[in-house]
Design a protein around this motif. Structure first.
Motif, PDB file in Angstrom:
ATOM      1  N   VAL A 248     -15.898   2.650 -39.858  1.00 13.88           N
ATOM      2  CA  VAL A 248     -16.529   2.885 -38.557  1.00 13.88           C
ATOM      3  C   VAL A 248     -15.470   3.087 -37.478  1.00 13.88           C
ATOM      4  CG1 VAL A 248     -17.950   1.842 -36.761  1.00 13.88           C
ATOM      5  CG2 VAL A 248     -18.653   1.685 -39.157  1.00 13.88           C
ATOM      6  N   THR A 249     -14.449   2.231 -37.467  1.00 15.53           N
ATOM      7  CA  THR A 249     -13.453   2.278 -36.396  1.00 15.53           C
ATOM      8  C   THR A 249     -12.437   3.413 -36.559  1.00 15.53           C
ATOM      9  OG1 THR A 249     -12.125   0.631 -37.594  1.00 15.53           O
ATOM     10  CG2 THR A 249     -13.660  -0.171 -35.907  1.00 15.53           C
ATOM     11  N   ARG A 250     -12.133   3.798 -37.791  1.00 16.40           N
ATOM     12  CA  ARG A 250     -11.090   4.808 -38.026  1.00 16.40           C
ATOM     13  C   ARG A 250     -11.652   6.209 -38.289  1.00 16.40           C
ATOM     14  NH1 ARG A 250      -6.134   2.531 -39.449  1.00 16.40           N
ATOM     15  NH2 ARG A 250      -5.931   0.565 -38.301  1.00 16.40           N
ATOM     16  N   VAL A 251     -12.907   6.304 -38.733  1.00 13.37           N
ATOM     17  CA  VAL A 251     -13.468   7.611 -39.087  1.00 13.37           C
ATOM     18  C   VAL A 251     -14.571   8.033 -38.122  1.00 13.37           C
ATOM     19  CG1 VAL A 251     -14.653   8.935 -40.894  1.00 13.37           C
ATOM     20  CG2 VAL A 251     -12.892   7.261 -41.517  1.00 13.37           C
TER      21      VAL A 251
ATOM     22  N   VAL B 267     -27.497   8.223 -23.575  1.00 16.65           N
ATOM     23  CA  VAL B 267     -26.489   7.925 -24.591  1.00 16.65           C
ATOM     24  C   VAL B 267     -26.934   8.456 -25.949  1.00 16.65           C
ATOM     25  CG1 VAL B 267     -25.189   6.101 -25.736  1.00 16.65           C
ATOM     26  CG2 VAL B 267     -25.751   5.895 -23.318  1.00 16.65           C
ATOM     27  N   VAL B 268     -28.189   8.217 -26.305  1.00 15.90           N
ATOM     28  CA  VAL B 268     -28.676   8.624 -27.631  1.00 15.90           C
ATOM     29  C   VAL B 268     -28.606  10.129 -27.788  1.00 15.90           C
ATOM     30  CG1 VAL B 268     -30.664   8.624 -29.182  1.00 15.90           C
ATOM     31  CG2 VAL B 268     -30.155   6.595 -27.811  1.00 15.90           C
ATOM     32  N   ARG B 269     -29.092  10.864 -26.808  1.00 13.24           N
ATOM     33  CA  ARG B 269     -29.135  12.328 -26.926  1.00 13.24           C
ATOM     34  C   ARG B 269     -27.754  12.969 -26.787  1.00 13.24           C
ATOM     35  NH1 ARG B 269     -33.140  11.963 -29.890  1.00 13.24           N
ATOM     36  NH2 ARG B 269     -35.196  11.858 -28.930  1.00 13.24           N
TER      37      ARG B 269
ATOM     38  N   ALA C  66     -25.777  -2.174 -17.441  1.00 16.80           N
ATOM     39  CA  ALA C  66     -26.801  -1.457 -18.197  1.00 16.80           C
ATOM     40  C   ALA C  66     -26.199  -0.293 -18.973  1.00 16.80           C
ATOM     41  CB  ALA C  66     -27.887  -0.946 -17.243  1.00 16.80           C
ATOM     42  N   ALA C  67     -25.250   0.422 -18.384  1.00 14.36           N
ATOM     43  CA  ALA C  67     -24.611   1.533 -19.090  1.00 14.36           C
ATOM     44  C   ALA C  67     -23.791   1.041 -20.281  1.00 14.36           C
ATOM     45  CB  ALA C  67     -23.724   2.324 -18.121  1.00 14.36           C
ATOM     46  N   LEU C  68     -23.128  -0.102 -20.131  1.00 18.04           N
ATOM     47  CA  LEU C  68     -22.374  -0.674 -21.258  1.00 18.04           C
ATOM     48  C   LEU C  68     -23.303  -1.051 -22.410  1.00 18.04           C
ATOM     49  CD1 LEU C  68     -19.630  -2.999 -19.721  1.00 18.04           C
ATOM     50  CD2 LEU C  68     -19.317  -0.848 -20.944  1.00 18.04           C
ATOM     51  N   VAL C  69     -24.409  -1.714 -22.086  1.00 13.91           N
ATOM     52  CA  VAL C  69     -25.365  -2.096 -23.128  1.00 13.91           C
ATOM     53  C   VAL C  69     -25.944  -0.857 -23.796  1.00 13.91           C
ATOM     54  CG1 VAL C  69     -27.607  -3.192 -23.528  1.00 13.91           C
ATOM     55  CG2 VAL C  69     -25.915  -4.303 -22.075  1.00 13.91           C
ATOM     56  N   ASN C  70     -26.276   0.144 -23.003  1.00 11.29           N
ATOM     57  CA  ASN C  70     -26.819   1.379 -23.580  1.00 11.29           C
ATOM     58  C   ASN C  70     -25.786   2.106 -24.435  1.00 11.29           C
ATOM     59  OD1 ASN C  70     -29.491   1.344 -22.654  1.00 11.29           O
ATOM     60  ND2 ASN C  70     -28.883   2.102 -20.650  1.00 11.29           N
ATOM     61  N   MET C  71     -24.513   2.001 -24.080  1.00 20.05           N
ATOM     62  CA  MET C  71     -23.479   2.650 -24.878  1.00 20.05           C
ATOM     63  C   MET C  71     -23.426   2.052 -26.278  1.00 20.05           C
ATOM     64  SD  MET C  71     -19.452   3.325 -23.940  1.00 20.05           S
ATOM     65  CE  MET C  71     -19.011   1.590 -23.956  1.00 20.05           C
TER      66      MET C  71
ATOM     67  N   VAL D 202     -26.087   2.721 -31.825  1.00 18.58           N
ATOM     68  CA  VAL D 202     -26.816   2.194 -32.989  1.00 18.58           C
ATOM     69  C   VAL D 202     -28.087   2.997 -33.233  1.00 18.58           C
ATOM     70  CG1 VAL D 202     -28.020   0.179 -33.910  1.00 18.58           C
ATOM     71  CG2 VAL D 202     -25.860  -0.112 -32.670  1.00 18.58           C
ATOM     72  N   VAL D 203     -28.840   3.287 -32.172  1.00 15.22           N
ATOM     73  CA  VAL D 203     -30.080   4.052 -32.317  1.00 15.22           C
ATOM     74  C   VAL D 203     -29.783   5.460 -32.845  1.00 15.22           C
ATOM     75  CG1 VAL D 203     -32.028   5.061 -31.065  1.00 15.22           C
ATOM     76  CG2 VAL D 203     -31.300   2.730 -30.568  1.00 15.22           C
ATOM     77  N   ALA D 204     -28.761   6.113 -32.275  1.00 16.58           N
ATOM     78  CA  ALA D 204     -28.401   7.450 -32.744  1.00 16.58           C
ATOM     79  C   ALA D 204     -27.958   7.426 -34.200  1.00 16.58           C
ATOM     80  CB  ALA D 204     -27.293   8.028 -31.858  1.00 16.58           C
ATOM     81  N   TRP D 205     -27.239   6.382 -34.593  1.00 24.73           N
ATOM     82  CA  TRP D 205     -26.785   6.253 -35.982  1.00 24.73           C
ATOM     83  C   TRP D 205     -27.974   6.110 -36.935  1.00 24.73           C
ATOM     84  CZ3 TRP D 205     -22.243   6.621 -38.575  1.00 24.73           C
ATOM     85  CH2 TRP D 205     -22.200   6.109 -39.866  1.00 24.73           C
ATOM     86  N   VAL D 206     -28.947   5.282 -36.561  1.00 22.78           N
ATOM     87  CA  VAL D 206     -30.131   5.082 -37.409  1.00 22.78           C
ATOM     88  C   VAL D 206     -30.926   6.387 -37.531  1.00 22.78           C
ATOM     89  CG1 VAL D 206     -32.352   3.881 -37.553  1.00 22.78           C
ATOM     90  CG2 VAL D 206     -30.283   2.618 -36.941  1.00 22.78           C
ATOM     91  N   LEU D 207     -31.065   7.115 -36.429  1.00 26.93           N
ATOM     92  CA  LEU D 207     -31.860   8.344 -36.455  1.00 26.93           C
ATOM     93  C   LEU D 207     -31.186   9.459 -37.248  1.00 26.93           C
ATOM     94  CD1 LEU D 207     -33.169   8.469 -32.774  1.00 26.93           C
ATOM     95  CD2 LEU D 207     -34.445   7.859 -34.822  1.00 26.93           C
ATOM     96  N   THR D 208     -29.873   9.435 -37.354  1.00 26.90           N
ATOM     97  CA  THR D 208     -29.171  10.510 -38.059  1.00 26.90           C
ATOM     98  C   THR D 208     -28.795  10.162 -39.488  1.00 26.90           C
ATOM     99  OG1 THR D 208     -27.075   9.713 -37.120  1.00 26.90           O
ATOM    100  CG2 THR D 208     -28.213  11.495 -35.953  1.00 26.90           C
ATOM    101  N   ARG D 209     -28.715   8.878 -39.825  1.00 23.24           N
ATOM    102  CA  ARG D 209     -28.210   8.490 -41.132  1.00 23.24           C
ATOM    103  C   ARG D 209     -29.275   7.952 -42.080  1.00 23.24           C
ATOM    104  NH1 ARG D 209     -24.626  11.299 -40.019  1.00 23.24           N
ATOM    105  NH2 ARG D 209     -22.377  10.895 -40.171  1.00 23.24           N
ATOM    106  N   TYR D 210     -30.445   7.588 -41.570  1.00 23.39           N
ATOM    107  CA  TYR D 210     -31.447   6.968 -42.429  1.00 23.39           C
ATOM    108  C   TYR D 210     -32.776   7.699 -42.301  1.00 23.39           C
ATOM    109  CZ  TYR D 210     -28.025   3.193 -42.233  1.00 23.39           C
ATOM    110  OH  TYR D 210     -26.857   2.469 -42.285  1.00 23.39           O
TER     111      TYR D 210
END
Length: 300
Positions: free
Chosen positions: A209-212, A179-181, A71-76, A81-89
């Motif tokens: 994504v991988t280098r920056v 993870v999100v917060r 569960a922790a791996l899936v949440n990671m 992804v959720v944090a990226w959507v909330l901060t970038r869009y």
């Protein structure tokens, strides 16, 4: 004489605040934990080993640690992804989605367990699709069903609630906000201009994504994983309803501790609690060392 001169701190009251901090942590954290160790010390080594190594206890370790880790791996992954959507869009209902992330924090665990069970049980909204005796399952998931013919898989024994999958679902639900917060503030501080500069220099999206991005959020991502994993190890309320609590199959270790307390086996309960405490401490220590290594590697 200058060697023995104490350097005054710019912030006064260090001794007082440090003493209060140590006293408060000792009272709130160390004192309750020491009680478990003290009661365990009253057992002989043979009694302790017998209490923590029975087949039923080992089965509870297996489901607790493996389901918590998965569960922790899936949440990671999905928390990033959720944090990226909330901060970038920007999109309609963004504030509502942002508030829903904190719902597992505010929702009582028993209420969460009842809600998840009602959804994923065989007569629930989602569980009815996976009921082996239902038409929906036969049309989609059975070996002769649509997905069965496409994938060649036979999921006739699959079910969500009252199984290991149910434990995994509950632990994923309660661990996502950690993870999100944890990752979200780092992404907010990461300037979008860095990604634009990477794209301008010819880097692909995957390389950007991988280098920056990932090197900047990696320590926070590991921290979120550790928090979600530690929270899942001790979760009780949301799991006991959806797991079915079947010994040797879906019985988690916290429920086994409660069961032993109900049987007045206080020594057995505290012995298992000590094992869980030591395991959690070792795992968190390893994750903290990994965090420190990642920061050092990033600085280099």
């Amino acid at each position: 004489m200058s060697l023995f001169r104490r350097q005054r701190s710019a912030l006064p009251g260090l001794n007082l605040t440090l003493g209060f901090t140590v006293f408060y942590l000792g009272l709130i954290v160390l004192l309750p934990l020491s009680a478990a160790f003290i009661r365990t010390f009253g057992m002989t080594w043979e009694e302790f080993v017998a209490a923590v190594s029975s087949p039923r206890v080992f089965a509870s370790y297996r489901i607790t640690f493996f389901a918590s880790f998965a569960a922790a791996l899936v949440n990671m992954v999905f928390g990033l992804v959720v944090a990226w959507v909330l901060t970038r869009y920007s999109f309609p209902g963004k504030r509502l989605v942002d508030a829903l992330v904190d719902l597992p924090f505010a929702l009582p665990t028993a209420v969460a367990g009842i809600a998840l069970t009602s959804i994923y049980a065989k007569n629930g909204w989602v569980g009815t699709w996976f009921d082996p005796d239902g038409r929906m399952f036969q049309k989609l998931f059975a070996h002769e069903g649509l997905l069965g013919r496409l994938t060649g898989l036979d999921l006739s024994g699959a079910k969500l609630a009252y199984s290991e999958i149910g434990v995994f679902i509950a632990l994923t639900f309660i661990g996502l906000p950690f993870v999100v917060r944890t990752v979200q503030p780092i992404l907010e501080e990461l300037e979008p201009e860095l990604e634009e500069a990477s794209a301008t220099l010819g880097a692909s999206r995957w390389k950007t994504v991988t280098r920056v991005v990932l090197p900047e959020v990696y320590p926070a991502l590991i921290t979120g994983f550790a928090l979600a994993f530690a929270r899942a190890l001790g979760e009780y309320g949301s799991v006991v309803f959806i797991s079915g609590n079947m010994p040797m199959r879906t019985e988690i270790t916290p429920f086994l501790i409660i069961t032993k307390l109900g049987e007045y086996d206080y020594r057995g309960a505290t012995a298992i609690a000590v094992v869980m405490l030591l395991a959690s401490f070792v795992l968190l220590l390893l994750i903290n060392l990994l965090q420190k290594w990642s920061r050092r590697h990033q600085a280099v």
